[in-house]
Motif scaffolding. Structure first.
Motif, PDB file in Angstrom:
ATOM      1  N   ALA A  77       0.834  -1.204   0.000  1.00  0.00           N
ATOM      2  CA  ALA A  77       0.000   0.000   0.000  1.00  0.00           C
ATOM      3  C   ALA A  77       0.873   1.259   0.000  1.00  0.00           C
ATOM      4  CB  ALA A  77      -0.933  -0.003   1.209  1.00  0.00           C
ATOM      5  N   ALA A  78       1.953   1.233   0.782  1.00  0.00           N
ATOM      6  CA  ALA A  78       2.857   2.391   0.821  1.00  0.00           C
ATOM      7  C   ALA A  78       3.470   2.638  -0.552  1.00  0.00           C
ATOM      8  CB  ALA A  78       3.951   2.170   1.868  1.00  0.00           C
ATOM      9  N   GLU A  79       3.889   1.572  -1.246  1.00  0.00           N
ATOM     10  CA  GLU A  79       4.441   1.742  -2.598  1.00  0.00           C
ATOM     11  C   GLU A  79       3.392   2.322  -3.547  1.00  0.00           C
ATOM     12  OE1 GLU A  79       6.606  -1.278  -4.654  1.00  0.00           O
ATOM     13  OE2 GLU A  79       8.017  -1.539  -3.007  1.00  0.00           O
ATOM     14  N   ALA A  80       2.163   1.852  -3.406  1.00  0.00           N
ATOM     15  CA  ALA A  80       1.084   2.361  -4.272  1.00  0.00           C
ATOM     16  C   ALA A  80       0.844   3.846  -4.016  1.00  0.00           C
ATOM     17  CB  ALA A  80      -0.198   1.564  -4.037  1.00  0.00           C
ATOM     18  N   VAL A 137       9.944   0.233   3.218  1.00  0.00           N
ATOM     19  CA  VAL A 137       9.714  -0.061   1.794  1.00  0.00           C
ATOM     20  C   VAL A 137      11.054  -0.289   1.094  1.00  0.00           C
ATOM     21  CG1 VAL A 137       8.947   0.945  -0.409  1.00  0.00           C
ATOM     22  CG2 VAL A 137       7.491   1.127   1.616  1.00  0.00           C
ATOM     23  N   ILE A 138      12.011   0.596   1.345  1.00  0.00           N
ATOM     24  CA  ILE A 138      13.328   0.475   0.716  1.00  0.00           C
ATOM     25  C   ILE A 138      14.052  -0.773   1.222  1.00  0.00           C
ATOM     26  CG2 ILE A 138      15.620   1.545   0.545  1.00  0.00           C
ATOM     27  CD1 ILE A 138      14.110   4.279   0.466  1.00  0.00           C
ATOM     28  N   GLU A 139      13.994  -1.025   2.535  1.00  0.00           N
ATOM     29  CA  GLU A 139      14.644  -2.214   3.091  1.00  0.00           C
ATOM     30  C   GLU A 139      14.055  -3.493   2.495  1.00  0.00           C
ATOM     31  OE1 GLU A 139      14.141  -1.559   7.296  1.00  0.00           O
ATOM     32  OE2 GLU A 139      16.170  -0.732   7.490  1.00  0.00           O
ATOM     33  N   ARG A 140      12.748  -3.502   2.284  1.00  0.00           N
ATOM     34  CA  ARG A 140      12.134  -4.691   1.679  1.00  0.00           C
ATOM     35  C   ARG A 140      12.667  -4.895   0.268  1.00  0.00           C
ATOM     36  NH1 ARG A 140       5.799  -5.679   0.121  1.00  0.00           N
ATOM     37  NH2 ARG A 140       6.186  -3.803  -1.090  1.00  0.00           N
ATOM     38  N   ARG A 141      12.755  -3.812  -0.520  1.00  0.00           N
ATOM     39  CA  ARG A 141      13.293  -3.921  -1.887  1.00  0.00           C
ATOM     40  C   ARG A 141      14.731  -4.428  -1.850  1.00  0.00           C
ATOM     41  NH1 ARG A 141      10.320  -3.986  -6.604  1.00  0.00           N
ATOM     42  NH2 ARG A 141       8.413  -2.851  -6.225  1.00  0.00           N
ATOM     43  N   VAL A 142      15.537  -3.886  -0.947  1.00  0.00           N
ATOM     44  CA  VAL A 142      16.937  -4.317  -0.819  1.00  0.00           C
ATOM     45  C   VAL A 142      16.995  -5.789  -0.418  1.00  0.00           C
ATOM     46  CG1 VAL A 142      19.047  -4.033   0.566  1.00  0.00           C
ATOM     47  CG2 VAL A 142      17.870  -2.023  -0.354  1.00  0.00           C
ATOM     48  N   SER A 143      16.178  -6.180   0.534  1.00  0.00           N
ATOM     49  CA  SER A 143      16.156  -7.567   0.999  1.00  0.00           C
ATOM     50  C   SER A 143      15.733  -8.521  -0.121  1.00  0.00           C
ATOM     51  CB  SER A 143      15.196  -7.684   2.184  1.00  0.00           C
ATOM     52  OG  SER A 143      15.112  -9.000   2.623  1.00  0.00           O
ATOM     53  N   GLU A 144      14.722  -8.138  -0.889  1.00  0.00           N
ATOM     54  CA  GLU A 144      14.288  -8.966  -2.023  1.00  0.00           C
ATOM     55  C   GLU A 144      15.411  -9.125  -3.044  1.00  0.00           C
ATOM     56  OE1 GLU A 144      10.842  -6.852  -3.380  1.00  0.00           O
ATOM     57  OE2 GLU A 144       9.518  -7.765  -1.879  1.00  0.00           O
ATOM     58  N   GLU A 145      16.102  -8.027  -3.326  1.00  0.00           N
ATOM     59  CA  GLU A 145      17.218  -8.061  -4.272  1.00  0.00           C
ATOM     60  C   GLU A 145      18.332  -8.960  -3.752  1.00  0.00           C
ATOM     61  OE1 GLU A 145      19.655  -6.333  -7.590  1.00  0.00           O
ATOM     62  OE2 GLU A 145      17.516  -6.395  -7.240  1.00  0.00           O
ATOM     63  N   ARG A 177      12.939  -4.089 -15.258  1.00  0.00           N
ATOM     64  CA  ARG A 177      11.831  -3.166 -15.059  1.00  0.00           C
ATOM     65  C   ARG A 177      10.807  -3.662 -14.023  1.00  0.00           C
ATOM     66  NH1 ARG A 177      13.537  -3.186 -20.354  1.00  0.00           N
ATOM     67  NH2 ARG A 177      12.116  -4.511 -21.439  1.00  0.00           N
ATOM     68  N   ASP A 178      11.302  -4.185 -12.898  1.00  0.00           N
ATOM     69  CA  ASP A 178      10.381  -4.685 -11.879  1.00  0.00           C
ATOM     70  C   ASP A 178       9.979  -3.630 -10.858  1.00  0.00           C
ATOM     71  OD1 ASP A 178      12.806  -4.566 -10.576  1.00  0.00           O
ATOM     72  OD2 ASP A 178      12.629  -6.513  -9.611  1.00  0.00           O
ATOM     73  N   LEU A 179      10.498  -2.431 -10.964  1.00  0.00           N
ATOM     74  CA  LEU A 179      10.133  -1.335 -10.067  1.00  0.00           C
ATOM     75  C   LEU A 179       9.507  -0.227 -10.904  1.00  0.00           C
ATOM     76  CD1 LEU A 179      10.282  -0.165  -7.166  1.00  0.00           C
ATOM     77  CD2 LEU A 179      12.491   0.804  -7.783  1.00  0.00           C
ATOM     78  N   PRO A 180       8.244   0.102 -10.647  1.00  0.00           N
ATOM     79  CA  PRO A 180       7.603   1.167 -11.433  1.00  0.00           C
ATOM     80  C   PRO A 180       8.389   2.476 -11.343  1.00  0.00           C
ATOM     81  CG  PRO A 180       5.995   0.013 -10.064  1.00  0.00           C
ATOM     82  CD  PRO A 180       7.360  -0.475  -9.653  1.00  0.00           C
ATOM     83  N   GLU A 181       8.468   3.189 -12.468  1.00  0.00           N
ATOM     84  CA  GLU A 181       9.249   4.432 -12.526  1.00  0.00           C
ATOM     85  C   GLU A 181       8.847   5.433 -11.452  1.00  0.00           C
ATOM     86  OE1 GLU A 181       8.952   6.079 -16.471  1.00  0.00           O
ATOM     87  OE2 GLU A 181       9.460   4.134 -17.343  1.00  0.00           O
ATOM     88  N   ALA A 182       7.537   5.608 -11.235  1.00  0.00           N
ATOM     89  CA  ALA A 182       7.076   6.585 -10.248  1.00  0.00           C
ATOM     90  C   ALA A 182       7.590   6.231  -8.858  1.00  0.00           C
ATOM     91  CB  ALA A 182       5.549   6.661 -10.251  1.00  0.00           C
TER      92      ALA A 182
END
Length: 198
Positions: A15-18, A58-66, A97-102
């Motif tokens: 939801a935060a990413e949205a 949100v950023i930590e989750r993206r880093v962790s997924e990567e 392109r797995d992260l939306p540009e916005a």
């Protein structure tokens, strides 16, 4: 008496990413995230005390997924020369392109204004570069390949450049070819980046 509803953390972070994609990181509010997640604001506050804490999560989750993708790709390749860099090439090749540009623009904007977030990314990239250099026999070629790979990814994530799938696959092969090219091996020297001051 009913049991309290369990809140899924990924539901809040999705939801935060949205909200970030729709309104921008500067306009993200805990209220907006609660509405987007279909939960109470108190539920969001319980886990994330502030907007900054939520953006960091949100950023930590993206880093962790990567990092998990890199770990699995490295494990799949096994051992050998340039295993960490080859794993990174495979991950970026497979997850274009797995992260939306916005979201990318707004998270970068949030990082630009938060020294702790920049420090998180500095530490993440430093550890990745150390792993890449440790498994490389030609550290110069590995650094050049890493920079080329990250340049492609950055341009794509920010939406500045797009390649058709066949051309992109060719570029990834060329980047991988940099590892085996005869870039001169010079006397050993420290190729680690210098610490960035926030």
């Amino acid at each position: 008496m009913s049991r309290p509803r369990t809140i899924d953390q990924s539901q809040i972070l999705d939801a935060a990413e949205a909200v970030v994609a729709r309104d921008g990181a500067a306009r993200l509010t805990l209220d907006a995230v609660a509405i987007a997640a279909g939960i109470s604001k108190a539920s969001v506050i319980y886990d994330y005390k502030s907007k900054q804490a939520l953006i960091r999560a949100v950023i930590e989750r993206r880093v962790s997924e990567e990092q998990e993708k890199l770990r699995l790709a490295t494990e799949k390749l096994g051992t050998g020369t340039d295993v960490h860099l080859r794993a990174r090439i495979n991950v970026i090749s497979d997850n274009a392109r797995d992260l939306p540009e916005a979201v990318a623009f707004n998270l970068l904007s949030a990082m630009a204004q938060d020294a702790d977030l920049r420090s998180l990314m500095n530490d993440t990239y430093r550890a990745e570069l150390e792993a890449i250099l440790e498994s490389s026999t030609n550290k110069r070629a590995a650094i050049v390949a890493f920079l080329a790979l990250e340049g492609v990814r950055c341009l794509e994530v920010l939406g500045f450049v797009r390649w058709p799938d066949d051309k992109r696959a060719e570029i990834m092969r060329d980047i991988e070819g940099l590892i085996s090219e005869k870039i001169p091996v010079r006397p050993p020297r420290d190729l680690s980046p210098v610490p960035v001051k926030n």
